[in-house]
Motif scaffolding. Sequence first.
Motif, short mmCIF file in Angstrom:
data_model
loop_
_atom_site.label_atom_id
_atom_site.label_comp_id
_atom_site.label_asym_id
_atom_site.label_seq_id
_atom_site.Cartn_x
_atom_site.Cartn_y
_atom_site.Cartn_z
N PRO A 76 -3.85 3.21 1.24
CA PRO A 76 -4.92 2.21 1.22
C PRO A 76 -4.51 0.94 1.95
N GLU A 77 -5.48 0.39 2.66
CA GLU A 77 -5.23 -0.86 3.36
C GLU A 77 -5.41 -2.00 2.36
N ALA A 78 -4.31 -2.67 2.08
CA ALA A 78 -4.36 -3.78 1.14
C ALA A 78 -4.60 -5.07 1.92
N VAL A 79 -5.26 -5.99 1.27
CA VAL A 79 -5.53 -7.28 1.90
C VAL A 79 -4.34 -8.18 1.62
N SER A 80 -3.85 -8.84 2.66
CA SER A 80 -2.70 -9.73 2.47
C SER A 80 -3.17 -11.05 1.87
N ASP A 81 -2.33 -11.59 1.03
CA ASP A 81 -2.61 -12.91 0.46
C ASP A 81 -1.42 -13.81 0.73
N SER A 82 -1.44 -14.99 0.19
CA SER A 82 -0.36 -15.96 0.48
C SER A 82 0.98 -15.49 -0.08
N ASN A 83 1.00 -14.75 -1.18
CA ASN A 83 2.25 -14.27 -1.76
C ASN A 83 2.77 -13.02 -1.07
N ASN A 84 1.86 -12.24 -0.54
CA ASN A 84 2.22 -10.94 0.02
C ASN A 84 1.74 -10.89 1.46
N ILE A 85 2.61 -11.30 2.40
CA ILE A 85 2.22 -11.42 3.80
C ILE A 85 1.90 -10.07 4.42
N ASN A 86 2.73 -9.05 4.18
CA ASN A 86 2.49 -7.74 4.76
C ASN A 86 2.54 -6.68 3.66
N PRO A 87 1.40 -6.40 3.04
CA PRO A 87 1.40 -5.43 1.94
C PRO A 87 1.75 -4.01 2.39
N ASP A 88 1.41 -3.64 3.63
CA ASP A 88 1.77 -2.31 4.13
C ASP A 88 3.29 -2.13 4.13
N GLU A 89 4.00 -3.15 4.56
CA GLU A 89 5.46 -3.08 4.60
C GLU A 89 6.04 -2.90 3.20
N ASN A 90 5.49 -3.61 2.24
CA ASN A 90 5.97 -3.47 0.86
C ASN A 90 5.71 -2.07 0.33
N GLN A 91 4.54 -1.51 0.63
CA GLN A 91 4.23 -0.15 0.18
C GLN A 91 5.17 0.87 0.83
N ILE A 92 5.45 0.71 2.11
CA ILE A 92 6.36 1.62 2.81
C ILE A 92 7.76 1.51 2.23
N LYS A 93 8.21 0.30 1.95
CA LYS A 93 9.54 0.12 1.34
C LYS A 93 9.63 0.81 -0.01
N LEU A 94 8.56 0.73 -0.78
CA LEU A 94 8.55 1.43 -2.08
C LEU A 94 8.66 2.93 -1.89
N ILE A 95 7.94 3.46 -0.93
CA ILE A 95 8.00 4.91 -0.65
C ILE A 95 9.40 5.30 -0.20
N ILE A 96 10.00 4.52 0.70
CA ILE A 96 11.35 4.82 1.20
C ILE A 96 12.36 4.79 0.07
N ASN A 97 12.26 3.77 -0.79
CA ASN A 97 13.18 3.68 -1.93
C ASN A 97 13.00 4.86 -2.88
N GLU A 98 11.77 5.25 -3.11
CA GLU A 98 11.50 6.38 -4.00
C GLU A 98 12.09 7.68 -3.45
N LEU A 99 12.04 7.83 -2.11
CA LEU A 99 12.59 9.03 -1.47
C LEU A 99 14.09 8.93 -1.23
N LYS A 100 14.67 7.78 -1.54
CA LYS A 100 16.10 7.52 -1.36
C LYS A 100 16.55 7.74 0.09
N LEU A 101 15.75 7.22 1.01
CA LEU A 101 16.09 7.29 2.43
C LEU A 101 16.81 6.03 2.86
N ASN A 102 17.69 6.19 3.82
CA ASN A 102 18.48 5.06 4.30
C ASN A 102 17.94 4.58 5.65
N TYR A 103 16.66 4.22 5.66
CA TYR A 103 16.02 3.72 6.87
C TYR A 103 15.31 2.42 6.56
N LYS A 104 15.20 1.57 7.56
CA LYS A 104 14.44 0.33 7.41
C LYS A 104 13.24 0.38 8.34
#
Length: 135
Positions: A76-104
């Motif tokens: 889902p495309e999240a709307v960015s607000d003042s606290n969360n500049i890039n919500p897509d990046e945060n969602q991707i980081k959560l997915i990467i952490n959940e999969l235990k991948l060593n990529y940025k």
Amino acid sequence: MENQLAEINTSLNELKNKLINYLGTENSELKNRITFLEENFKTSYKGNEINSEQNIINELFDRQSRAINIIVYNLPEAVSDSNNINPDENQIKLIINELKLNYKPMKLHRLGRPTNKDCHLKVTFQRVSSDRTEK
């Protein structure tokens, strides 16, 4: 009768000479055409060989550049607000952490035109290590 036989013999010799000349000329022309075609084929083949090698090299470079990309569907495309500049990046980081991948994630890009449906997300990674998973 000998006279007629001599005339026939002369006519046959003339026809034979004409046929030999014609076939000799035709043979010579065919040899020239074959030589021309062989030379063009060799030139064309060398050109195609070079193009083929260049195409293979280009394909390898293209595959290498795409090797660190993924396309994420139905995120889902999240709307960015003042606290969360890039919500897509945060969602991707959560997915990467959940999969235990060593990529940025290095670059995020929504594909397609904005519509009421969620656009696909192209993620380009920067490899942190040669390992695929953390240990």
